[in-house]
Design an enzyme around this catalytic site. Structure first.
Site, PDB file in Angstrom:
ATOM      1  N   TYR A  40      29.473  34.728  50.597  1.00  0.00           N
ATOM      2  CA  TYR A  40      29.831  35.627  49.509  1.00  0.00           C
ATOM      3  C   TYR A  40      30.617  36.833  50.012  1.00  0.00           C
ATOM      4  CZ  TYR A  40      29.841  37.670  44.922  1.00  0.00           C
ATOM      5  OH  TYR A  40      30.273  38.179  43.734  1.00  0.00           O
ATOM      6  N   LYS A  75      36.497  40.842  46.086  1.00  0.00           N
ATOM      7  CA  LYS A  75      35.722  42.017  45.684  1.00  0.00           C
ATOM      8  C   LYS A  75      36.221  43.267  46.414  1.00  0.00           C
ATOM      9  CE  LYS A  75      33.044  39.746  42.908  1.00  0.00           C
ATOM     10  NZ  LYS A  75      33.231  39.878  41.437  1.00  0.00           N
TER      11      LYS A  75
END
Length: 402
Positions: free
Chosen positions: A241, A250
């Site tokens: 992630y 992100k």
């Protein structure tokens, strides 16, 4: 005849149909779970939620209506019912939100289409001008596999891959009978332009384009605030992630927030932030290797101490609307995940992770809760719904003209 009995059929965590009555009941549950407003504004703030029908965007929409008293627009991309298949769960949830908003005397328009397109941005600008005026708040919550760049026409595809080397992790799967199994899976590393493709889809480019588009049309109110919803997560899932291709996206999102924050401050005295939310069971998160296992173990360690998305987003709306000051970390992020990343919580989850096997998982994770949460994403396993009774599947999209 559009009424029929709908039973859950799934391939892994993906369900083939959704239940209209269950989706409506779930939306009502979420609305009732929103804490009563501490402050009722003299004039309802005008808000736009991009990605309003699922996950944290769904919670943002409901919490915005019930907590902050917003009026405005929700944008999402959902499929209508057909003769053979139900609509997507987000379609039914949107219809239910529109009905609740109407019942509470709040004006909320829902637009269905490609949020990445300039055509949708133009449509939103038109509705703002005609019905609401300038925008006070924008919440951006889009998780999509593909995006077409409006400038170049190039199609970009996001991938869930580690960066640098293959990633091995435990993961949780269920067989056809619902029996849990803990397996080890390996994901090959990103190659070619995988990182750039993922950043193009899930980074900050489209969020920035939304803000620029509305600013260029003179539709940002003085003091306008915007938040893009994000996630950091546990060190246990870092490799796939935060340190993977999604993490690169992100990071781009957070960099975009800093750029937008500086620009909006000069333009309208506004703010731009990312909101880092805590873990939850969502349609997007269940596709990520290891996340299902992690969330099940987190629930096993915390029980009712897990903070649901609706409570997190009520907190965010308080900050966006000025009920409480924006509380940001050194990187300009609102942190709604402190309950999850608390060192004692992470130590407890890590201990469970290390000993999790197919034989021990039922004792370490709250699998009954997890399995129910996955079903609830599609309107199943919602208390108070009679799943043996026929239900109408031909629910229309909310009227955008009234």
């Amino acid at each position: 005849m559009s009424e029929r009995v709908i039973t859950p059929r799934s391939r892994g965590f993906l369900f083939l149909d959704s239940h209209p009555a269950g989706c409506a009941r779930l939306v009502e549950e979420m609305w009732r779970a929103v804490p009563a407003p501490e402050h009722v504004p003299d004039t309802a703030p005008v808000a736009l939620v991009v990605g309003s029908s699922a996950g944290y965007g769904l919670a943002a929409t409901i919490a915005g209506l019930a907590r902050a008293g917003i009026r405005g627009i929700g944008v999402c991309f959902e499929k209508a019912p057909t003769e053979r298949r139900t609509a997507t769960a987000g379609w039914y949830r949107t219809a239910a939100i529109a009905e609740l908003a109407l019942r509470h005397g709040q004006e909320m328009v829902f637009l269905n289409g490609d949020a990445f397109s300039d055509a949708m941005k133009d449509q939103v600008a038109d509705v703002l001008r005609e019905r609401f005026g300038r925008l006070d708040h924008l919440v951006y919550s889009v998780a999509a596999p593909r995006r077409t760049d409006p400038d170049t026409g190039a199609a970009h595809t996001s991938v869930l891959k580690p960066i640098g080397e293959a990633y091995r992790t435990k993961t949780l799967v269920f067989d056809g009978a619902g029996t849990p199994e803990v397996k080890v899976v390996e994901t090959a590393p990103a190659e070619g332009d995988d990182v750039e493709q993922t950043v193009a889809v899930m980074g900050g480019a489209d969020w920035e384009r939304w803000v620029d588009h509305l600013a260029d049309h003179g539709l940002l109110a003085d003091g306008f605030t915007t938040a893009a919803l994000s996630y950091i997560g546990s060190p246990l899932t870092d490799g796939i992630y935060r340190q993977g291709t999604i993490g690169a996206a992100k990071s781009h999102l957070e960099a975009t927030a800093r750029t937008l924050d500086e620009r909006l401050h000069k333009l309208v005295g506004g703010r731009a932030v990312t909101s880092v939310n805590g873990a939850a069971v969502t349609q997007s998160s269940t596709a990520i290797p290891g996340i299902a296992l992690y969330v099940g173990l987190l629930r096993g360690a915390l029980g009712e101490g897990m903070v649901p998305p609706i409570a997190q987003l009520a907190d965010l709306w308080d900050q966006l609307t000025g009920v409480r000051p924006l509380d940001v970390d050194e990187d300009g992020r609102v942190r709604l995940d402190s309950w999850e990343l608390n060192s004692a919580v992470q130590a407890a989850v890590t201990e469970r992770w290390e000993t999790a096997t197919t034989e021990t998982i039922n004792h370490l994770a709250d699998l009954e809760w997890f399995h129910a949460e996955v079903q609830r994403l599609y309107g199943f396993a919602v208390p108070g719904v009679d799943y043996t009774a026929p239900t109408d599947t031909q629910i229309p999209w909310p009227d955008t003209t009234s």
